[in-house]
Design a protein around this motif. Structure first.
Motif, PDB file in Angstrom:
ATOM      1  N   VAL A  22       0.873  -1.168   0.000  1.00 39.42           N
ATOM      2  CA  VAL A  22       0.000   0.000   0.000  1.00 39.42           C
ATOM      3  C   VAL A  22       0.909   1.216   0.000  1.00 39.42           C
ATOM      4  O   VAL A  22       1.820   1.321   0.838  1.00 39.42           O
ATOM      5  CB  VAL A  22      -0.923   0.016   1.238  1.00 39.42           C
ATOM      6  N   ILE A  23       0.698   2.129  -0.932  1.00 40.47           N
ATOM      7  CA  ILE A  23       1.592   3.274  -1.077  1.00 40.47           C
ATOM      8  C   ILE A  23       0.871   4.533  -0.623  1.00 40.47           C
ATOM      9  O   ILE A  23      -0.135   4.946  -1.217  1.00 40.47           O
ATOM     10  CB  ILE A  23       2.065   3.456  -2.527  1.00 40.47           C
ATOM     11  N   SER A  24       1.383   5.147   0.431  1.00 39.38           N
ATOM     12  CA  SER A  24       0.859   6.435   0.890  1.00 39.38           C
ATOM     13  C   SER A  24       1.928   7.495   0.680  1.00 39.38           C
ATOM     14  O   SER A  24       3.103   7.196   0.455  1.00 39.38           O
ATOM     15  CB  SER A  24       0.461   6.365   2.367  1.00 39.38           C
ATOM     16  N   GLY A  25       1.505   8.741   0.741  1.00 40.42           N
ATOM     17  CA  GLY A  25       2.468   9.821   0.589  1.00 40.42           C
ATOM     18  C   GLY A  25       1.821  11.158   0.837  1.00 40.42           C
ATOM     19  O   GLY A  25       0.594  11.304   0.782  1.00 40.42           O
ATOM     20  N   VAL A  29       1.075  -3.197  -6.207  1.00 39.21           N
ATOM     21  CA  VAL A  29       0.563  -2.066  -5.428  1.00 39.21           C
ATOM     22  C   VAL A  29      -0.955  -2.197  -5.375  1.00 39.21           C
ATOM     23  O   VAL A  29      -1.635  -2.065  -6.386  1.00 39.21           O
ATOM     24  CB  VAL A  29       0.973  -0.725  -6.052  1.00 39.21           C
ATOM     25  N   THR A  30      -1.470  -2.479  -4.201  1.00 42.43           N
ATOM     26  CA  THR A  30      -2.900  -2.762  -4.069  1.00 42.43           C
ATOM     27  C   THR A  30      -3.735  -1.520  -3.795  1.00 42.43           C
ATOM     28  O   THR A  30      -4.945  -1.533  -4.021  1.00 42.43           O
ATOM     29  CB  THR A  30      -3.140  -3.782  -2.941  1.00 42.43           C
ATOM     30  N   ALA A  31      -3.112  -0.453  -3.298  1.00 40.94           N
ATOM     31  CA  ALA A  31      -3.868   0.756  -2.975  1.00 40.94           C
ATOM     32  C   ALA A  31      -2.926   1.939  -2.879  1.00 40.94           C
ATOM     33  O   ALA A  31      -1.749   1.800  -2.536  1.00 40.94           O
ATOM     34  CB  ALA A  31      -4.626   0.587  -1.659  1.00 40.94           C
ATOM     35  N   GLY A  32      -3.474   3.111  -3.170  1.00 43.31           N
ATOM     36  CA  GLY A  32      -2.772   4.367  -2.953  1.00 43.31           C
ATOM     37  C   GLY A  32      -3.538   5.211  -1.958  1.00 43.31           C
ATOM     38  O   GLY A  32      -4.783   5.212  -1.952  1.00 43.31           O
ATOM     39  N   TYR A  33      -2.806   5.913  -1.099  1.00 42.03           N
ATOM     40  CA  TYR A  33      -3.429   6.794  -0.117  1.00 42.03           C
ATOM     41  C   TYR A  33      -2.642   8.100  -0.140  1.00 42.03           C
ATOM     42  O   TYR A  33      -1.534   8.186   0.403  1.00 42.03           O
ATOM     43  CB  TYR A  33      -3.409   6.167   1.271  1.00 42.03           C
ATOM     44  N   SER A  34      -3.209   9.103  -0.762  1.00 44.45           N
ATOM     45  CA  SER A  34      -2.527  10.375  -0.955  1.00 44.45           C
ATOM     46  C   SER A  34      -3.055  11.423   0.010  1.00 44.45           C
ATOM     47  O   SER A  34      -4.263  11.645   0.100  1.00 44.45           O
ATOM     48  CB  SER A  34      -2.720  10.851  -2.397  1.00 44.45           C
TER      49      SER A  34
END
Length: 274
Positions: free
Chosen positions: A130-133, A161-166
């Motif tokens: 899971v990629i946040s930033g 990459v199963t999800a992005g959280y921006s």
């Protein structure tokens, strides 16, 4: 672009939040304290001294949540944000916090490439990420979600990459071209558009959350709402949210709180029951 909008005022977060030095000092203090108690594993992913991941492992193997720092691609490094691993670590979820080379020494496009190399390195440790930033890191998180991983490396799964959280992300870089922020970025209209995930093919799998601080500028709200709308219309699961009473620099604070809605959402995205 809208001629009626003062893009310098909209995107100059240091001018909008004049107490920002206190926030930076607080990050550095809290991050150092967290590293003293939770010494990260340092993982090199490239030849540069800044091509380093600080990995705060979980209590067992499982999905990893990545946090990519902001700074308009030209400031800071991962060491300012170690404490933000605390919320997810408390739930037994590993957190990886990379650093990367900065503009003007490299271009935004090259930073995107470095983050892809970083993800390939983390793929050795976890089958899903899971990629946040935050801010520029929110831009990079969206870029990672939209990357065709098997096209980059046939050994990588499409759903790596199963999800992005921006958090307070930037997805259309064109408004920055005429601002002072671009002195280091050196973008023109063409390179700004090429580096803007809003105009890329929307991801065919996964999900994107885009949240923004309640006290941020109208442009930051527009940026997050636009990508949620565009990628949602293309069929991706998307969600827009607001961090209550937060400015650009305090919007990430909930990551340090195990009980915050932000951490609980990331926990859900990482496949742990809330």
């Amino acid at each position: 672009m809208n001629a009626a909008v003062d893009y310098e005022a909209e995107y100059n977060n240091r001018a909008r939040v004049p107490e920002y030095p206190a926030h930076f000092a607080g990050w550095a203090r809290d991050a150092a304290a967290y590293r003293e108690k939770h010494v990260p594993r340092s993982i090199a992913y490239g030849p540069s001294a800044r091509n380093i991941i600080d990995f705060f492992p979980a209590d067992h193997e499982g999905p990893i949540v990545v946090f990519i720092h902001g700074g308009y691609w030209q400031a800071l490094d991962g060491s300012f944000f170690s404490h933000l691993a605390g919320g997810l670590n408390a739930h037994g979820i590993g957190v990886a916090i990379p650093s990367y080379d900065l503009c003007p020494d490299v271009t935004v496009e090259e930073i995107v490439g470095q983050m892809r190399t970083m993800i390939r390195e983390l793929a050795r440790l976890a089958q899903s990420l899971v990629i946040s930033g935050h801010s520029a890191g929110g831009h990079l998180a969206a870029c990672m979600l939209a990357t065709d991983w098997p096209a980059l490396d046939a050994s990588l799964p499409a759903d790596l990459v199963t999800a992005g959280y921006s958090i307070s992300g930037l997805f259309d870089l064109a408004p920055l071209v005429e601002t002072s922020i671009n002195n280091a970025l050196r973008l023109d209209r063409a390179t700004a558009r090429a580096a803007s995930p809003l105009f890329w093919t929307a991801p065919s799998r996964g999900s994107l959350d885009a949240v923004v601080g309640e006290r941020e500028s109208a442009e930051y709200f527009r940026q997050s709402q636009n990508i949620v709308d565009a990628w949602g219309a293309a069929g991706l699961a998307t969600r827009f949210g607001v961090v209550p009473d937060a400015n650009h620099f305090t919007a990430i604070a909930p990551l340090a709180d195990p009980d915050s809605p932000m951490v609980l959402r990331l926990k859900e995205l990482a496949g742990r029951q809330v």
